[in-house]
Design a protein around this motif. Structure first.
Motif, PDB file in Angstrom:
ATOM      1  N   GLU A  38      -9.516   0.903  10.597  1.00 13.26           N
ATOM      2  CA  GLU A  38      -8.627   1.637  11.496  1.00 13.26           C
ATOM      3  C   GLU A  38      -7.176   1.206  11.326  1.00 13.26           C
ATOM      4  OE1 GLU A  38     -12.742   1.715  12.844  1.00 13.26           O
ATOM      5  OE2 GLU A  38     -11.408   0.060  12.339  1.00 13.26           O
ATOM      6  N   GLU A  39      -6.949   0.021  10.762  1.00 12.65           N
ATOM      7  CA  GLU A  39      -5.588  -0.504  10.585  1.00 12.65           C
ATOM      8  C   GLU A  39      -5.070  -0.369   9.159  1.00 12.65           C
ATOM      9  OE1 GLU A  39      -6.264  -4.125  13.827  1.00 12.65           O
ATOM     10  OE2 GLU A  39      -6.715  -4.420  11.710  1.00 12.65           O
ATOM     11  N   THR A  40      -5.905   0.123   8.234  1.00 11.77           N
ATOM     12  CA  THR A  40      -5.548   0.112   6.824  1.00 11.77           C
ATOM     13  C   THR A  40      -4.263   0.890   6.547  1.00 11.77           C
ATOM     14  OG1 THR A  40      -7.855  -0.140   6.171  1.00 11.77           O
ATOM     15  CG2 THR A  40      -6.339   0.691   4.504  1.00 11.77           C
ATOM     16  N   ASP A  41      -4.145   2.106   7.094  1.00 13.15           N
ATOM     17  CA  ASP A  41      -2.960   2.919   6.827  1.00 13.15           C
ATOM     18  C   ASP A  41      -1.695   2.222   7.304  1.00 13.15           C
ATOM     19  OD1 ASP A  41      -4.539   4.852   5.692  1.00 13.15           O
ATOM     20  OD2 ASP A  41      -4.595   6.144   7.473  1.00 13.15           O
ATOM     21  N   ALA A  42      -1.756   1.582   8.471  1.00 13.71           N
ATOM     22  CA  ALA A  42      -0.580   0.890   8.993  1.00 13.71           C
ATOM     23  C   ALA A  42      -0.206  -0.293   8.112  1.00 13.71           C
ATOM     24  CB  ALA A  42      -0.842   0.429  10.425  1.00 13.71           C
ATOM     25  N   VAL A  43      -1.221  -0.998   7.589  1.00 10.40           N
ATOM     26  CA  VAL A  43      -0.953  -2.134   6.702  1.00 10.40           C
ATOM     27  C   VAL A  43      -0.305  -1.649   5.406  1.00 10.40           C
ATOM     28  CG1 VAL A  43      -1.998  -3.983   5.345  1.00 10.40           C
ATOM     29  CG2 VAL A  43      -2.785  -3.546   7.678  1.00 10.40           C
ATOM     30  N   LEU A  44      -0.840  -0.580   4.830  1.00  6.67           N
ATOM     31  CA  LEU A  44      -0.294  -0.054   3.577  1.00  6.67           C
ATOM     32  C   LEU A  44       1.140   0.435   3.757  1.00  6.67           C
ATOM     33  CD1 LEU A  44      -3.429   1.860   2.248  1.00  6.67           C
ATOM     34  CD2 LEU A  44      -2.331  -0.141   1.194  1.00  6.67           C
ATOM     35  N   ALA A  45       1.470   0.906   4.945  1.00 10.74           N
ATOM     36  CA  ALA A  45       2.832   1.375   5.212  1.00 10.74           C
ATOM     37  C   ALA A  45       3.815   0.232   5.425  1.00 10.74           C
ATOM     38  CB  ALA A  45       2.838   2.298   6.424  1.00 10.74           C
ATOM     39  N   ARG A  46       3.293  -0.988   5.593  1.00 18.52           N
ATOM     40  CA  ARG A  46       4.170  -2.137   5.863  1.00 18.52           C
ATOM     41  C   ARG A  46       3.804  -3.313   4.966  1.00 18.52           C
ATOM     42  NH1 ARG A  46       5.958   1.543   8.186  1.00 18.52           N
ATOM     43  NH2 ARG A  46       6.772   1.713  10.314  1.00 18.52           N
ATOM     44  N   MET A  47       3.565  -3.052   3.706  1.00 11.60           N
ATOM     45  CA  MET A  47       3.178  -4.129   2.794  1.00 11.60           C
ATOM     46  C   MET A  47       4.272  -5.172   2.653  1.00 11.60           C
ATOM     47  SD  MET A  47       0.046  -3.700   1.946  1.00 11.60           S
ATOM     48  CE  MET A  47      -0.086  -4.883   0.606  1.00 11.60           C
ATOM     49  N   ASN A  48       5.522  -4.768   2.864  1.00  6.78           N
ATOM     50  CA  ASN A  48       6.617  -5.747   2.801  1.00  6.78           C
ATOM     51  C   ASN A  48       6.493  -6.769   3.925  1.00  6.78           C
ATOM     52  OD1 ASN A  48       7.204  -3.579   4.628  1.00  6.78           O
ATOM     53  ND2 ASN A  48       9.328  -4.286   4.752  1.00  6.78           N
ATOM     54  N   ARG A  49       6.031  -6.348   5.095  1.00 13.19           N
ATOM     55  CA  ARG A  49       5.847  -7.285   6.194  1.00 13.19           C
ATOM     56  C   ARG A  49       4.665  -8.205   5.916  1.00 13.19           C
ATOM     57  NH1 ARG A  49       8.753  -6.173  10.632  1.00 13.19           N
ATOM     58  NH2 ARG A  49       8.538  -8.426  10.815  1.00 13.19           N
TER      59      ARG A  49
ATOM     60  N   ALA B  27       3.774  -9.195   3.006  1.00 13.52           N
ATOM     61  CA  ALA B  27       4.269 -10.174   2.031  1.00 13.52           C
ATOM     62  C   ALA B  27       5.091 -11.256   2.715  1.00 13.52           C
ATOM     63  CB  ALA B  27       5.095  -9.468   0.962  1.00 13.52           C
ATOM     64  N   GLU B  28       5.841 -10.883   3.757  1.00 15.88           N
ATOM     65  CA  GLU B  28       6.628 -11.878   4.508  1.00 15.88           C
ATOM     66  C   GLU B  28       5.710 -12.892   5.181  1.00 15.88           C
ATOM     67  OE1 GLU B  28       9.351 -10.257   7.307  1.00 15.88           O
ATOM     68  OE2 GLU B  28      10.128  -8.756   5.901  1.00 15.88           O
ATOM     69  N   ILE B  29       4.616 -12.397   5.758  1.00 15.23           N
ATOM     70  CA  ILE B  29       3.663 -13.300   6.417  1.00 15.23           C
ATOM     71  C   ILE B  29       3.000 -14.199   5.390  1.00 15.23           C
ATOM     72  CG2 ILE B  29       1.519 -13.373   7.766  1.00 15.23           C
ATOM     73  CD1 ILE B  29       2.382 -10.652   8.959  1.00 15.23           C
ATOM     74  N   GLY B  30       2.654 -13.643   4.244  1.00 12.23           N
ATOM     75  CA  GLY B  30       2.084 -14.433   3.156  1.00 12.23           C
ATOM     76  C   GLY B  30       0.734 -15.044   3.439  1.00 12.23           C
ATOM     77  N   PRO B  31      -0.246 -14.275   3.943  1.00 13.54           N
ATOM     78  CA  PRO B  31      -1.570 -14.861   4.171  1.00 13.54           C
ATOM     79  C   PRO B  31      -2.222 -15.257   2.859  1.00 13.54           C
ATOM     80  CG  PRO B  31      -1.690 -12.484   4.374  1.00 13.54           C
ATOM     81  CD  PRO B  31      -0.238 -12.823   4.218  1.00 13.54           C
ATOM     82  N   GLN B  32      -2.948 -16.367   2.877  1.00 11.85           N
ATOM     83  CA  GLN B  32      -3.686 -16.763   1.674  1.00 11.85           C
ATOM     84  C   GLN B  32      -4.950 -15.929   1.496  1.00 11.85           C
ATOM     85  OE1 GLN B  32      -2.743 -19.949   3.785  1.00 11.85           O
ATOM     86  NE2 GLN B  32      -0.888 -19.181   2.852  1.00 11.85           N
ATOM     87  N   THR B  33      -5.505 -15.440   2.616  1.00  7.18           N
ATOM     88  CA  THR B  33      -6.721 -14.626   2.553  1.00  7.18           C
ATOM     89  C   THR B  33      -6.552 -13.394   3.434  1.00  7.18           C
ATOM     90  OG1 THR B  33      -7.801 -15.735   4.416  1.00  7.18           O
ATOM     91  CG2 THR B  33      -8.145 -16.682   2.233  1.00  7.18           C
ATOM     92  N   LEU B  34      -7.240 -12.331   3.067  1.00  9.42           N
ATOM     93  CA  LEU B  34      -7.386 -11.152   3.908  1.00  9.42           C
ATOM     94  C   LEU B  34      -8.878 -10.888   4.068  1.00  9.42           C
ATOM     95  CD1 LEU B  34      -4.722  -8.535   2.717  1.00  9.42           C
ATOM     96  CD2 LEU B  34      -4.726  -9.859   4.833  1.00  9.42           C
ATOM     97  N   THR B  35      -9.342 -10.883   5.304  1.00 10.21           N
ATOM     98  CA  THR B  35     -10.731 -10.556   5.581  1.00 10.21           C
ATOM     99  C   THR B  35     -10.796  -9.089   5.965  1.00 10.21           C
ATOM    100  OG1 THR B  35     -11.312 -12.796   6.278  1.00 10.21           O
ATOM    101  CG2 THR B  35     -12.701 -11.014   7.084  1.00 10.21           C
ATOM    102  N   CYS B  36     -11.509  -8.314   5.173  1.00  7.27           N
ATOM    103  CA  CYS B  36     -11.620  -6.876   5.389  1.00  7.27           C
ATOM    104  C   CYS B  36     -12.948  -6.585   6.086  1.00  7.27           C
ATOM    105  CB  CYS B  36     -11.535  -6.135   4.053  1.00  7.27           C
ATOM    106  SG  CYS B  36      -9.951  -6.377   3.203  1.00  7.27           S
TER     107      CYS B  36
ATOM    108  N   LYS C 232      -4.979  -4.284  -4.315  1.00  7.39           N
ATOM    109  CA  LYS C 232      -4.128  -4.095  -5.484  1.00  7.39           C
ATOM    110  C   LYS C 232      -2.686  -4.520  -5.215  1.00  7.39           C
ATOM    111  CE  LYS C 232      -6.731  -0.047  -7.130  1.00  7.39           C
ATOM    112  NZ  LYS C 232      -6.669   1.432  -7.321  1.00  7.39           N
ATOM    113  N   ARG C 233      -2.290  -4.504  -3.953  1.00 11.59           N
ATOM    114  CA  ARG C 233      -0.875  -4.683  -3.611  1.00 11.59           C
ATOM    115  C   ARG C 233      -0.586  -5.991  -2.888  1.00 11.59           C
ATOM    116  NH1 ARG C 233       0.306   1.079  -0.858  1.00 11.59           N
ATOM    117  NH2 ARG C 233       2.323   0.069  -0.444  1.00 11.59           N
ATOM    118  N   THR C 234      -1.528  -6.915  -2.898  1.00 11.48           N
ATOM    119  CA  THR C 234      -1.307  -8.212  -2.261  1.00 11.48           C
ATOM    120  C   THR C 234      -1.800  -9.334  -3.157  1.00 11.48           C
ATOM    121  OG1 THR C 234      -1.783  -9.551  -0.298  1.00 11.48           O
ATOM    122  CG2 THR C 234      -3.541  -8.143  -1.079  1.00 11.48           C
TER     123      THR C 234
END
Length: 402
Positions: free
Chosen positions: A209-220, A222-231, A252-254
């Motif tokens: 449900e959050e994927t589109d919002a994340v893809l629209a703010r990939m720059n943010r 990158a600023e946070i810089g998580p080492q892992t993303l749990t999908c 592909k983008r992180t």
């Protein structure tokens, strides 16, 4: 949880004491009600007493009708305690240090434990048989003593006209139940030392449900810089190909390592179910570095005395995941709270890592309670390590305040 309407509230303070009294009325949607009168007396010697007399007006349905008493964990966990049981027997033991998955004490009439050197507290409970649960399971900073044992059926009916009388009293005295509580030095020394370890990897969780919002703010991101993303992927709520494709695009983008958190519905053959998910993930280009898998029903709470929901053996679930995602690190445990991990401990030898979630607002959301939950986290991690071992990789998350 019924919201009582209070009336006849009276307070009186005198030299060496205070008094509070009130009446209350709880209305049920089916026409039944519970009316009760409460009296609280506090004395300057440190004693406190709370009495309630209740009456059902019409048949009144409830899961639990009576007192709950919270006992602290700081300087109490692992310390001596005396439990007086309903039959008069006295048990000298220790308050649980490692978190107990079930009720540590049952059929309680009174609890006595140290407060500080030379001072002990006795909590006496009258009117029913009480028992205790270890609320650190839910990250609450307390043990909870409550009325009506969970072994009895619930919900239950208080019949029209039925009377209930209960009381809780707290007294402080100078005796010690078994041994003095640990002392605390008033002096605190702070010094700069060398490194004692490393910070763990820190990540974020992403839902479809959050994927589109994340893809629209990939720059943010990158600023946070998580080492892992749990999908998080849950077919029981309709997650499918589109969800996996969205995760693949994020991957592909992180630079973050991708873990696929996969809920298994287990409605049919779990091996077939997980193989189908793996096939679709491959088709959309999602290649997670790790996968954690857990049966959907294991997320629900199963209180003591309740029937465990039907579920394939975890050994079969993990074998199916290994087969569906060969060469991928695999985790398991609980997609719910530590409670569920503690009550259904997985075969850790079959896992590359163990996981569970945590949340500080399970039972209360006021600021003080939320901050107190920090006290429980060392107990949770130490209790987990006690049954998964010191070397098994351990992931806590998501850690959320909804």
């Amino acid at each position: 949880t019924y919201a009582p309407v209070l009336s006849n509230l009276n307070t009186r303070q005198e030299t060496g004491s205070f008094h509070v009294s009130y009446d209350a009325h709880c209305s049920a949607t089916d026409g039944g009600a519970l009316v009760y009168s409460a009296r609280i007396l506090g004395l300057s010697n440190g004693s406190l007493r709370f009495d309630v007399e209740a009456k059902a007006v019409g048949d009144f349905q409830t899961n639990r009708c009576g007192f709950c008493v919270l006992h602290p964990i700081v300087d109490v966990a692992g310390s001596p305690v005396v439990i007086e049981h309903v039959d008069g027997a006295r048990e000298r033991t220790l308050m649980p240090d490692l978190i107990d998955p079930w009720q540590p004490f049952k059929s309680i009439r009174a609890i006595t434990h140290g407060v500080r050197p030379g001072l002990q507290a006795t909590c006496r409970l009258e009117g029913d048989a009480f028992e205790m649960e270890d609320q650190r399971n839910w990250s609450d900073a307390s043990y909870k003593t409550y009325v009506r044992p969970l072994a009895l059926p619930w919900p239950y009916i208080l019949a029209n006209g039925q009377l209930l009388t209960q009381s809780v009293s707290l007294t402080l005295d100078s005796a010690s139940p078994a041994a003095p509580a640990p002392t605390r030095s008033s002096a605190i020394e702070v010094a700069i030392g060398g490194a004692i370890g490393s910070m763990p990897s820190v990540g974020l969780i992403v839902t479809p449900e959050e994927t589109d919002a994340v893809l629209a703010r990939m720059n943010r991101l990158a600023e946070i810089g998580p080492q892992t993303l749990t999908c998080h992927f849950d077919p029981t709520v309709g997650h499918g190909r589109r969800a996996l494709a969205g995760f693949a695009e994020i991957a592909k983008r992180t630079k973050a390592e991708i873990t696929l958190e996969c809920v298994a519905s287990c409605r049919d053959d779990v091996a077939v179910e997980l193989a189908a998910i793996s096939e679709v993930a491959g088709q959309v280009g999602l290649r997670p570095a790790a996968i954690s898998v857990g049966p959907s029903v294991d997320r629900q709470s199963t209180p003591p005395g309740s029937v465990w929901p039907e579920c394939p053996p975890l050994e079969d679930v993990y074998a199916a995941a290994r087969s569906a995602f060969p060469g991928v690190r695999m985790g398991g445990g609980s997609f719910s709270y530590f409670t569920e991990l503690n009550r259904k401990r997985p075969p850790v030898d079959l896992l590359d890592f163990v996981t569970h979630a945590t949340c500080p607002i399970v039972h209360a959301a006021d600021d003080r309670s939320v901050m107190q939950t920090l006290e429980t986290l060392p107990f949770i991690t130490r209790s987990t390590r006690a049954f998964i071992g010191e070397q098994k990789p351990y992931r806590i998350g998501p850690s959320t305040i909804a």
